[in-house]
Each structure stands twice: as C-alpha cells, then as structure tokens.
Design an enzyme around this catalytic site. Structure first.
Site, PDB file in Angstrom:
ATOM      1  N   ARG A  77       0.774  -9.727  -3.785  1.00  0.00           N
ATOM      2  CA  ARG A  77       1.404  -9.667  -2.458  1.00  0.00           C
ATOM      3  C   ARG A  77       2.532 -10.681  -2.258  1.00  0.00           C
ATOM      4  O   ARG A  77       3.467 -10.423  -1.505  1.00  0.00           O
ATOM      5  CB  ARG A  77       0.354  -9.863  -1.363  1.00  0.00           C
ATOM      6  CG  ARG A  77      -0.766  -8.846  -1.425  1.00  0.00           C
ATOM      7  CD  ARG A  77      -1.621  -8.857  -0.185  1.00  0.00           C
ATOM      8  NE  ARG A  77      -2.115 -10.187   0.152  1.00  0.00           N
ATOM      9  CZ  ARG A  77      -2.787 -10.464   1.264  1.00  0.00           C
ATOM     10  NH1 ARG A  77      -3.029  -9.501   2.147  1.00  0.00           N
ATOM     11  NH2 ARG A  77      -3.224 -11.681   1.505  1.00  0.00           N
ATOM     12  N   ASP A 105       0.818  -1.214   0.000  1.00  0.00           N
ATOM     13  CA  ASP A 105       0.000   0.000   0.000  1.00  0.00           C
ATOM     14  C   ASP A 105       0.855   1.270   0.000  1.00  0.00           C
ATOM     15  O   ASP A 105       0.354   2.348  -0.318  1.00  0.00           O
ATOM     16  CB  ASP A 105      -0.914   0.038   1.218  1.00  0.00           C
ATOM     17  CG  ASP A 105      -1.970  -1.058   1.214  1.00  0.00           C
ATOM     18  OD1 ASP A 105      -2.024  -1.819   0.229  1.00  0.00           O
ATOM     19  OD2 ASP A 105      -2.714  -1.167   2.204  1.00  0.00           O
TER      20      ASP A 105
END
Length: 423
Positions: free
Chosen positions: A307, A137
């Site tokens: 991820r 993020d």
C-alpha cells in the site's frame, strides 16, 4: 473565473495506495498556479468530525515539488467516517467553513467517495468537492475499465513477491498459499496470480452464493493440489483473495479459536483481524491428515507491504493528470450536476468529471463496487492457465483414476467429494 485568495483543501481517506503523494503534489502545484491558497488536512475526516481546526497545514509548491515519487501520504490518512450521523456531517461542513475552505479535493476509495459526497450535500453548495479515486483493490466503477490509481504498483510489487515464493516452492518442493488484500473484489489477487502464473487463484466473484463455507473454499484448493499430485508435482502456489473472508459465514468464523469478527467505522468486517491464511492452512492440513496424507503448506499474507510502496511510472503519470484535472474542475464555473461532488477520471484518453450520485447503488445508496467480471475474456484467460479440477477431468476415466489415487480415495468417493466444485 477568479480564484485569488480562495482556499482549497486536500484530504486523504481510507487505506494508503501508491500515488497519493503524487496527487497531493499535482493538486497543490496546479491550485497555487491557479490562484488558490492550499491547505492540507491531516488524518482524513478524523479531526474535522471532532470540530477541530488545528490539524491542518498550508502547502506550498516547494513543500510538494519532490514528493510525487514517494510512497505513503504526507497528510497521513484515516478511516474516520463522517456519514455515521447527520451531526458528524454538519460538523465537518461547519469546520471546513471555519477554515475558509470552499473547494475540497478528497483522495480515497468507495467509502471516502461516499463521505465526500455526503459532506457536499449538507454544505448546500457552499463547498465544492472533487474526488480522486484511489485503491489498490481496483474496485471503483471507473469508465472504460480504467484502473484506480495504486493498483498497477500494487500488482507489480505483489507479483515480484509471489514469483520469489514460487521459486522457493519449487526449490523446497512444497506448497505456498498467499492471501492478497482486497476487501470485496478479487482484482488484485487475480492480477497478481495471473501475472505470476500461480498454480491457481481463488476470488470471491467465482462463487455464485453470497455466503461461503470453509468446505467450499477448501475443496477448490484441494482439487488443485490433488491434480498437481496426479500430474507428478508436489509443489505449487495458491493465491487467495482476502475478500473470501468477507463471504465466509461469520458464525463459522467465530467458532475458530482466537478469531473475533469486528467491523470498521463504515460497517465492513475488519479482514485484517481475521487470520484467513492461517484458517485455510490449518483446514487444508487437517483434511489431508484425515486421509492419512502429509501436506506441507507455508502461508503468507501480502497487502500492507504494497500500500505504501513507491509508485511505478504508470501511477505517477496517471495521478499527476488526475490531480491537475481535479483542480481544473474546481476552478471552473460550478455545474449543477456536480453540486454533490464529482469524481475525476480518464475516459478514452480524456479527463471526465462524473457526478458522484451516478456512482451510487440505487438499492443501498452507497458507492457501487466494481467486481471482477468472471464472464470476461480477462478472467477466462486467467482461468485457462490455472491448474484446477475441471469437469472433463472427472469424465475421463484414466484421469479420474489418477486423481482418486493421488487423493487416497476410491473413484466413487472422489466424485462425491469434488463434483460440486468443478467448472
């Protein structure tokens, strides 16, 4: 300072990010070379909260020497929150003490950083903690605009996916919408959208109100679609930051069939359980249908596929330096300002240890979140190359006529509907 026989623990919290194994490798190698005994803690804080000393494993150089280029986490991870009560924090501190761990390297985002700092607080200087900031993020407030590790890999892999979708959009002459992971900030969505040259990218930071309605978000997307149609194009790709979902009114979301708003152990809305792409797709199609227009839209969500990707060289290089630096801080004589934990980062090419308490928001007490600065040249450049309704479009009579015709509306109807969303 002698470190012979002292134990150093490594713990991973939060969601995966490319580069975790590289940190584990770097920390382990440097710690062993510095005289520490290294212990890997499995599943983040989860078992420590329960007071279990069983879910750990000793780490040697041979265990980690070739994991730096692998995705995922060999120690796994969890979102278990030790800060939910003082009892949990004290249990974690006591369990680490029972394991003989006096130095701890935590790897995680803002929540793990906060948890690590609180564990250090209740340990009363018996535990020294250094946190290595990771999150795709990119929302930790690192100095000099440095990214959090994992972001660059996620942006590259995400951009490749979106470029493929853009080509499919052009080939099939229809629209795509891609929701990109990012709980609060729009860094990853904007980075992917800008790099790929997506038609438009929508991030939560561009909206001035803390709460959003579906109508506000849909009108921005409708404006881009209608403007493309007015320009003679029937295809395009929208990138939407997942954090938009956390800004939508929970009561409005709860009225969507099949949607249940729940929260994770840190109190955040579980965005993975909100089908934002589906909600927006159906809302858009319904709005076009109300005007008697057909609109084909394919929705997709990317995030989990990013991820645990293998890190790109930038993130491998970056994390090896951060891991090495974390151990060097723990091997030094303790500094009073770092008693409640330090965050290791790179500032202007040099390693820096920031006191964790400096990263706290004074009002909430939680770790500050770095948002996209929508007044920056970085955002201005991204916005310049998007297709979006702009004020000059509505002030140009010829363009207004083309837009209202593409929308199947009168000029007056179009102005009433879309003036509120122009820049």
């Amino acid at each position: 300072m002698t470190t012979n026989g002292e134990k150093l623990g490594i713990l991973v919290g939060g969601g995966p990010a490319p580069g975790i194994n590289s940190v584990i490798s770097s920390v382990t190698i440097e710690a062993i070379n510095s005289g520490f005994e290294v212990v890997g803690i499995i599943d983040g804080f989860q078992h420590l909260i329960a007071g279990s000393t069983e879910h750990v494993q000793p780490l040697s150089i041979s265990d980690v020497s070739r994991i730096h280029f692998q995705g995922g986490s060999v120690l796994r991870t969890s979102r278990a929150n030790p800060t939910r009560s003082e009892e949990h924090l004290e249990t974690v501190g006591r369990t680490l003490s029972e394991l003989g761990i006096g130095r701890l390297v935590t790897i995680g985002g803002d929540d793990t950083a906060f948890g690590a700092s609180e564990v250090a607080r209740v340990s009363h200087a018996s535990l020294r903690v250094v946190h290595v900031p990771k999150t795709i993020d990119n929302d930790l407030p690192l100095p000099a605009g440095m990214p959090t590790f994992g972001f660059e890999t996620a942006r590259q892999v995400g951009t490749e996916i979106v470029l493929n979708m853009m080509e499919d959009s052009r080939t099939t002459n229809r629209w795509y919408m891609v929701v990109v992971m990012g709980r609060t900030a729009g860094h990853l969505a904007l980075g992917i959208g800008k790099s790929a040259g997506a038609t438009t990218t929508i991030i939560p930071e561009e909206f001035s109100t803390p709460s959003l309605s579906l109508d506000q978000v849909c009108k921005v997307m409708e404006g881009a679609i209608i403007k493309r149609r007015a320009m003679g194009q029937q295809h395009g790709l929208l990138v939407v930051a997942e954090g938009i979902g956390s800004r939508l009114d929970p009561e409005e979301l709860a009225q969507v069939p099949g949607v249940e708003v729940t929260r994770d152990p840190y109190g955040h809305i579980r965005l993975a359980e909100i089908p934002l792409a589906m909600i927006l797709r159906k809302a858009l199609q319904s709005r076009f249908a109300e005007r008697g227009q057909t609109f084909q839209l394919v929705d997709s969500t990317i995030g989990y596929g990013l991820r645990s990707a293998s890190p790109v060289p930038f993130d491998i290089d970056y994390t090896r330096t951060l891991g090495w630096g974390a151990v060097r801080i723990l091997a030094e004589e303790p500094r009073e300002e770092l008693a409640r934990g330090a965050l290791i980062c790179i500032e202007n090419g040099d390693l820096t240890a920031l006191p964790m308490h400096q990263l706290r928001d004074q009002e909430t007490g939680r770790t500050r979140v770095r948002l996209v600065d929508v007044s920056s040249p970085y955002y201005a450049t991204a916005r310049e190359y998007m297709i979006r309704l702009e004020r000059q479009d509505l002030e140009d009579a010829e363009m207004l006529g083309r837009l209202s015709a593409a929308a199947g509306m009168s000029d007056e109807e179009f102005l009433r509907a879309y003036t509120s969303v122009v820049g």
